[in-house]
Design an enzyme around this catalytic site. Structure first.
Site, mmCIF file in Angstrom:
data_model
loop_
_atom_site.group_PDB
_atom_site.id
_atom_site.type_symbol
_atom_site.label_atom_id
_atom_site.label_comp_id
_atom_site.label_asym_id
_atom_site.label_seq_id
_atom_site.Cartn_x
_atom_site.Cartn_y
_atom_site.Cartn_z
ATOM 1 N N PHE A 136 1.055 -1.366 -0.143
ATOM 2 C CA PHE A 136 0.185 0.001 -0.002
ATOM 3 C C PHE A 136 0.792 1.358 0.128
ATOM 4 O O PHE A 136 1.702 1.537 0.696
ATOM 5 C CB PHE A 136 -0.814 0.210 1.315
ATOM 6 N N ASP A 170 9.329 2.845 1.985
ATOM 7 C CA ASP A 170 8.027 3.603 2.553
ATOM 8 C C ASP A 170 7.680 3.425 4.244
ATOM 9 O O ASP A 170 7.130 2.405 4.441
ATOM 10 C CB ASP A 170 6.742 3.269 1.605
ATOM 11 N N LYS A 199 2.009 10.767 7.410
ATOM 12 C CA LYS A 199 1.206 10.624 8.459
ATOM 13 C C LYS A 199 1.772 11.261 9.899
ATOM 14 O O LYS A 199 1.433 12.420 10.007
ATOM 15 C CB LYS A 199 1.098 8.980 8.799
HETATM 16 C C1 LIG Z 1 -1.269 6.051 4.483
HETATM 17 C C2 LIG Z 1 0.146 5.321 3.478
HETATM 18 C C3 LIG Z 1 0.346 5.934 2.088
HETATM 19 C C4 LIG Z 1 -0.584 7.103 1.807
HETATM 20 O O1 LIG Z 1 -0.380 8.259 2.481
HETATM 21 P P1 LIG Z 1 -1.633 9.129 2.226
HETATM 22 O O2 LIG Z 1 -1.286 10.458 3.145
HETATM 23 O O3 LIG Z 1 -2.981 8.596 2.566
HETATM 24 O O4 LIG Z 1 -1.635 9.655 0.807
HETATM 25 C C5 LIG Z 1 1.466 5.513 1.779
HETATM 26 N N1 LIG Z 1 2.411 4.521 2.181
HETATM 27 C C6 LIG Z 1 1.872 3.874 3.070
HETATM 28 C C7 LIG Z 1 2.717 2.751 3.824
HETATM 29 C C8 LIG Z 1 0.863 4.336 4.046
HETATM 30 O O5 LIG Z 1 0.533 3.405 5.152
#
Ligand SMILES: *Cc1c(COP(=O)(O)O)cnc(C)c1O
Length: 401
Positions: free
Chosen positions: A141, A226, A255
């Site tokens: 994700f 990520d 986040k």
């Molecule tokens: C939440 C998340 C994203 C996307 O972040 P948004 O602020 O919702 O665009 C990307 N990578 C990971 C691992 C995430 O948990």
């Protein structure tokens, strides 16, 4: 006066139906607690998917934000500002990276990483034009843009949104041999989460990241992590990669970087990777604005001053131990690192969603991911007593179902 049901009906009427919220209407937050419009109190066991690590209404975050708003808001990157450099310097210090590029949302940081990786592939590694490939993992994700959902393995994320961008190869998560087989001379990067959060709190085998780094180094492939969800103390270290490696070649954060009040994200990288960007090649109107920078700086200061990583590590062990000790026949597995914990449910008997709904009525808010797993990711300021209480509610719900 509108009833909670009126509020829910209005959202259903006027908003796109791209979420399926629990039926609770929140109006206030403070620390680990949130309140609904009728004054009922809930422990927030989700913290906005890790965005609220510092707790709701964190006084230091609010003060940093208010002070900056009074001075200067959004001047754009057409000009220098007095706080952005300090934020970037601090972020580079804590991550071990050379440079940062500020964005707003996580998906934008990932898009930035993809652009950097491809350009680096052409200009530094010498891949032929338009041939660069990026390896990603099944179950990933990385956000919701069309490029990013194009390399998702989840049909719900993709269906009907094509045609997609090419240049991505997907391999099983945690499988070193698959990575070795997938790398070709055209591979510019391996983009991966150290723990798959949305994928269901999936933890790769020990040594995976260390071996992946070795392999990427030998093959001149960028290792881009990520850590939008796992970073900033969530998994019991400042960054999850610190369990296995010194640092990656590129890193995305988001986040919790926004202190629970504002979208703040960043792509960080080695100098030779970031230096593929020149003026005009990338940007964002709001990215790196002084409010974002002031909040990001304070979020980083809190992590250090209040020992969030240590808290997350110790309380995570404690919470995981307590959940494992529940021994409910409904629980298939409890797994996690720090305060990022997944409880997988045998869904032939009861859905994870119905457990979340039952927990809601007892004052604990959490959310299922991928139908089978309930994610427990409370604010990192949670106390042992609050964990004890919440686990008691989980135990009662499980035995009542
Ligand atoms: C939440 C998340 C994203 C996307 O972040 P948004 O602020 O919702 O665009 C990307 N990578 C990971 C691992 C995430 O948990």
């Amino acid at each position: 006066m509108m009833t909670p049901q009126d509020v829910i009906d209005r959202e259903d009427r006027f908003l796109a139906h791209n979420y399926h919220p629990l039926p609770v209407v929140l109006a206030k937050g403070d620390g680990v607690w949130v309140w609904d419009t009728e004054g009922n109190k809930y422990l927030d066991f989700l913290s906005a998917y890790s965005a609220v690590s510092a707790g709701h209404h964190n006084p230091r975050i609010l003060k940093a934000m208010a002070t900056q708003v009074e001075k200067l808001g959004v001047p754009s990157r057409a000009f220098y500002t007095d706080v952005l450099g300090e934020f970037a310097e601090r972020l580079c210090q804590v991550t071990g990276m050379d440079r940062m590029l500020p964005m707003n949302t996580g998906a934008e940081a990932v898009e930035t990483a993809i652009k950097a990786a491809r350009r680096w592939g052409y200009r530094v590694k010498g891949i032929k034009d338009n041939k660069a490939r990026i390896i990603v993992c099944n179950g990933n994700f990385h956000g919701r843009t069309t490029t990013i959902v194009g390399f998702s393995s989840d049909a719900d994320y993709r269906a009907g949104f094509g045609p997609f961008s090419s240049g991505f190869d997907s391999i099983p998560f945690g499988d070193y041999d698959a990575l070795e087989r997938a790398i070709t001379p055209d591979t510019c990067a391996f983009l991966v989460e150290p723990i798959q959060g949305e994928g269901g709190i999936i933890i790769p085998p020990d040594g995976y990241l260390r071996r992946a780094q070795e392999l990427c180094r030998n093959q001149n492939v960028l290792l881009i992590l990520d850590e939008i969800q796992t970073g900033l103390s969530r998994t019991g270290k400042d960054f999850c990669f610190q369990y296995e490696i010194d640092k990656p070649d590129g890193l995305t954060l988001g986040k919790a970087l926004g202190g629970g009040v504002y979208p703040v994200s960043a792509f960080l990288a080695r100098a030779d990777v970031m230096d593929v960007f020149e003026p005009g090649s990338h940007g964002s109107t709001f990215g790196g604005n002084p409010i974002a920078a002031a909040i990001g700086l304070e979020a980083l200061a809190l992590i250090a001053d209040d020992h969030y990583s240590q808290r997350s590590f110790e309380l995570g062990e404690y919470l995981r131990g307590k959940l494992e000790a529940l021994q409910s026949p409904l629980i298939r597995e409890v797994r996690g690192k720090g305060l990022l914990i997944g409880m997988e449910i045998y869904t032939n008997q009861v859905s994870a969603r119905s457990i979340c709904e039952a927990l809601k009525t007892r004052g604990v808010l959490c959310k299922e991911t991928h139908e089978t797993t309930i994610r427990f990711a409370p604010p990192l300021i949670i106390t042992q007593e609050q964990i004890d209480w919440a686990v008691g509610e989980v135990a009662d719900v499980l035995s009542s179902l």
